[in-house]
Design an enzyme around this catalytic site. Structure first.
Site, short mmCIF file in Angstrom:
data_model
loop_
_atom_site.label_atom_id
_atom_site.label_comp_id
_atom_site.label_asym_id
_atom_site.label_seq_id
_atom_site.Cartn_x
_atom_site.Cartn_y
_atom_site.Cartn_z
CD GLU A 60 -0.78 -3.42 -11.79
OE1 GLU A 60 -0.63 -2.19 -11.64
OE2 GLU A 60 -0.10 -4.25 -11.18
CG HIS A 129 -2.34 -9.69 -2.79
ND1 HIS A 129 -2.44 -8.35 -2.53
CD2 HIS A 129 -1.24 -9.82 -3.58
CE1 HIS A 129 -1.43 -7.70 -3.13
NE2 HIS A 129 -0.70 -8.58 -3.78
C1 LIG Z 1 -0.99 -2.94 -8.24
C2 LIG Z 1 -0.07 -4.04 -7.92
N1 LIG Z 1 0.62 -4.63 -8.91
C3 LIG Z 1 1.45 -5.64 -8.65
C4 LIG Z 1 1.61 -6.11 -7.38
C5 LIG Z 1 2.52 -7.27 -7.12
N2 LIG Z 1 3.72 -6.77 -6.47
C6 LIG Z 1 3.81 -6.70 -5.14
S1 LIG Z 1 5.20 -5.98 -4.65
C7 LIG Z 1 5.73 -5.77 -6.22
C8 LIG Z 1 7.03 -5.11 -6.48
C9 LIG Z 1 7.05 -3.76 -5.89
O1 LIG Z 1 8.29 -3.20 -6.06
P1 LIG Z 1 8.63 -1.85 -5.34
O2 LIG Z 1 7.52 -0.90 -5.52
O3 LIG Z 1 9.96 -1.44 -5.82
O4 LIG Z 1 8.65 -2.24 -3.80
P2 LIG Z 1 9.66 -3.25 -3.09
O5 LIG Z 1 9.00 -4.58 -3.09
O6 LIG Z 1 10.94 -3.24 -3.81
O7 LIG Z 1 9.79 -2.72 -1.71
C10 LIG Z 1 4.80 -6.26 -7.12
C11 LIG Z 1 4.94 -6.26 -8.58
C12 LIG Z 1 0.85 -5.48 -6.37
N3 LIG Z 1 0.92 -5.91 -5.11
N4 LIG Z 1 0.05 -4.46 -6.66
#
Ligand SMILES: Cc1ncc(C[n+]2csc(CCOP(=O)(O)OP(=O)(O)O)c2C)c(N)n1
Ligand SMILES: [Mg+2]
Lengths: 324, 351
Positions: A60, A129
């Site tokens: 971000e 959120h």
């Molecule tokens: C700082 C932040 N940016 C974006 C999000 C939205 N978001 C939630 S989970 C996710 C993907 C995360 O991927 P990963 O770290 O690989 O974890 P996974 O869901 O695959 O377990 C995103 C973009 C968030 N919750 N927090």
């Protein structure tokens, strides 16, 4: 007239802006192939390609910072933060960079970027959120702030934001994406920076914005059936703030209330109430009442979440008591 | 360790890498728990739809969870049910929290993405990608000062590999010789973004090595491999050599409950789901004669009954009372925030 959703209107605004001006591009997490976490950019990747819809890693501060640089270098970026709750991570880029560049550099250059994001309660999304953080933005000189409540405004305010010479934070409300309204996008709308009087009455002025507009309108309709007529002002943009419209209505009516989903203390409602109290003091017959979010985090429990922010019933009850 | 009292089969944590039966049992519990979370959602009983299932990632949860001991602390990302369960969480209280109920681990305030339990050293799940990572640096400082050999482990997804805060945290851990382990559960996706679309540098452990940490990548198919690799890193971490471990696996289902993964090709899913650590362990147990199939069948049935019980527990539980809304913003004994209504009542009473 066509029927469209808030989400569709936002997409149409992006589409029209990108078609008209090829400097406009979108960047953010999941904005391209995925079509946006809330579906706003769905289809635009296919339409405009990967150069105009940049899927970013989950980074971000760099997303916002890159938008700042792109804007300084002559592009018109629409950066997206999936949730306004992440704004804190980007606050340096937003507050120390985007907001201050024009001023610090003696007016040499501006940062014409838009930061689209969404906030608010309504999805049991929990404490990180579900927040309404517009006060962070409104508290930062140099940033503009738009918060559309209607489908038509989703379109027009986003188009307007993309014409601004300075950075605009554009906060949508997650509970409004499916809002469907009949709109004529070619019909005249209030200019950027002008509030809209959504309803006019002589008994009370309620100033609000974003989703709370709908709560307030519902309350106002019910109150009307009981013989109370309320003026409802939808701010549309919080910076610029159209205080003239507020002043005119409050001086005419003599009673005012502010409704906001953000927390009460040091929030947007606090600023508005203070300003109304100062500027319209001689006309007020009652203290300006703030109906705002509780000074607490948002719970995942539906029951607690719902009651952490103003409900239509609460708005109506307080309005009625103010008018009684 | 709070485990389901009536279920003797799940009373003891696995003691060694060769205790494949115990590791299988714990992975099956994670898998079945997650399936029941899905069911809770379908039945309209969950608090919202932002439920991130760790199906396919069980070897990471259990490989690490089985190595944690009293005094160790950890933080997780938003897909952390399995890790917490593998560490010994009570599935009833977990499910109740996921339903947003009063008897949940966090009294219905946190939910799936903010579950925590200080008793088990769980310093909290996080809905901010990367948000829980730096806390292990601080917890590691405390462990180092206490000198009991405790470690602090941060669990996060591949998506968090692109958050700057990870590098700030790893650098500090290495600089200060902290008993810390960073565990990246690389399920190949961050929402709809495949890791190849998020970074060019996919040898993730090299990033840690560049900062002076131990760094490894392990295939998550065989939980014994995960456990053995983690064991070595943890042993070293307890001595003040922080480490990083990437566990390669596959996110079997959508990102959250509303996501049907339209961005993934069928072949991608078929290949990905073929890397099933639970089935792999089961086949291995049967294959080498450690456990006959019917023993495993009855174990699975017991676990199903246990997790069905968690759903019943969660559904029967009460919503938190409205009066709890203002509690825990500040410490017990401090004044609670004043409700908006109270303030307005006072103002309007002045007339
Ligand atoms: C700082 C932040 N940016 C974006 C999000 C939205 N978001 C939630 S989970 C996710 C993907 C995360 O991927 P990963 O770290 O690989 O974890 P996974 O869901 O695959 O377990 C995103 C973009 C968030 N919750 N927090
Ligand atoms: Mg991932």
């Amino acid at each position: 007239m066509t029927e469209m959703t808030y989400r569709d209107a936002l997409r149409q605004a992006l589409r029209d802006a990108m078609t008209e001006d090829d400097r406009v591009f979108v960047m953010g997490e999941e904005v391209g192939r995925y079509g946006g976490a809330y579906g706003v950019t769905k289809g635009l990747y296919e339409e405009f390609g990967a150069d105009r819809l940049l899927d970013t890693p989950i980074s971000e501060p760099a997303i916002v910072g890159a938008a700042v640089g792109a804007a300084m270098a002559g592009l018109i970026p629409v950066a997206e933060l999936m949730y306004v709750d992440f704004i804190g991570m980007t606050m340096d880029q937003l507050g120390n960079q985007a907001a201050k560049i024009r001023y610090m550099f003696g007016g040499q250059i501006g940062v014409p970027m838009v930061l689209r994001t969404q906030g608010g309660t309504g999805r049991s999304a929990g404490a990180q959120h579900s927040q309404s953080l517009e006060a962070y933005v409104m508290h930062t000189p140099g940033l503009r702030l738009a918060m559309p409540a209607t489908v038509a405004d989703a379109y027009h305010l986003l188009r307007g934001a993309l014409r601004q010479p300075d950075p605009v934070v554009f906060i949508e409300h997650k509970a409004l994406y499916t809002l469907k309204e009949e709109v004529d996008l070619s019909a005249p709308v209030p200019d950027w920076g002008k509030a809209a009087i959504r309803r006019q009455g002589d008994d009370l002025v309620i100033v609000t914005y974003s989703r709370q507009l709908h709560h307030v309108m519902k309350a106002a309709e019910e109150l009307s059936r009981e013989g109370f007529e309320v003026t409802v002002i939808d701010l549309r943009t919080l910076n610029p703030l159209d205080f003239d419209t507020i002043r005119t209505e409050v001086e005419r009516v003599g009673k005012a209330m502010v409704v906001s989903e953000g927390v009460m203390t040091a929030g947007v409602a606090a600023e508005l109430a203070a300003r109304i109290s100062e500027e319209c003091f001689d006309y007020l017959r009652e203290p300006v009442i703030r109906v705002a979010g509780e000074d607490i985090p948002i719970s995942v429990s539906v029951e607690l979440e719902t009651n952490s922010v103003p409900t239509p019933a609460f708005v109506r009850e307080i309005a009625e008591r103010v008018m009684a | 360790m709070t485990r389901h009292a009536t279920d003797a089969a799940v009373a003891e944590p696995p003691r060694s890498n060769s205790d494949l039966f115990g590791l299988y049992r714990d992975m099956r519990r994670v898998r079945t728990f997650e399936e029941r979370v899905g069911e809770l959602f379908v039945r309209g009983q969950s608090a919202g739809s932002m439920l991130h299932l760790s199906i396919g990632e069980e070897s990471a949860a259990v490989g690490l969870g089985s190595l944690m001991r009293k005094g160790d602390t950890f933080t997780t990302h938003h897909r952390g049910h399995g890790i917490f369960l593998a560490r010994g969480a009570d599935p009833n209280r977990m499910m109740a929290e996921i339903a947003g109920k009063e008897t949940g681990y966090c009294s219905g305030k946190g939910g799936s993405m903010h579950i925590a339990d200080m008793g088990l050293g769980h310093l909290g799940a996080n809905a901010i990608v990367g948000g829980g990572i730096p806390a292990v640096v601080g917890a590691g400082l405390a462990s180092k000062r206490a000198g009991e050999g405790d470690v602090s482990i941060a669990f996060f997804g591949d998506g968090a590999m692109q958050q700057g805060i990870l590098y700030e945290s790893m650098n500090m851990a290495a600089l200060w010789d902290l008993p810390v382990l960073f565990v990246c559960i690389n399920n190949q996706y961050g929402m709809g973004t495949r890791i190849e679309q998020a970074t060019k540098g996919r040898a993730l452990h090299l990033r840690a090595q560049a900062l002076g940490l131990n760094g490894e990548t392990v295939d998550g198919l065989d939980v014994r491999d995960v456990r053995a690799t983690a064991q070595a890193l943890l042993d070293d971490a307890r001595l003040g050599h922080p480490g990083f471990l990437a566990v390669e696996c596959y996110r079997f289902f959508g990102h959250a409950r509303m996501d049907k993964s339209p961005y993934r090709a069928e072949q991608d899913e078929t290949e990905g789901r073929a890397k099933d650590p639970v089935r792999f362990a089961r086949d291995a147990l049967i294959g080498d004669g450690t456990a006959p199939e019917d023993t495993l069948d009855s174990l699975d049935k017991e676990i199903e009954a246990e997790m069905d019980g968690a759903i019943d527990f969660a559904i029967a539980a009460k919503q938190p009372p409205l009066s709890s809304m203002f509690r825990d913003v500040y410490a017990v004994g401090e004044a609670e925030p004043e409700p908006v209504r109270t303030r307005i009542d006072r103002i309007l009473a002045k007339d």
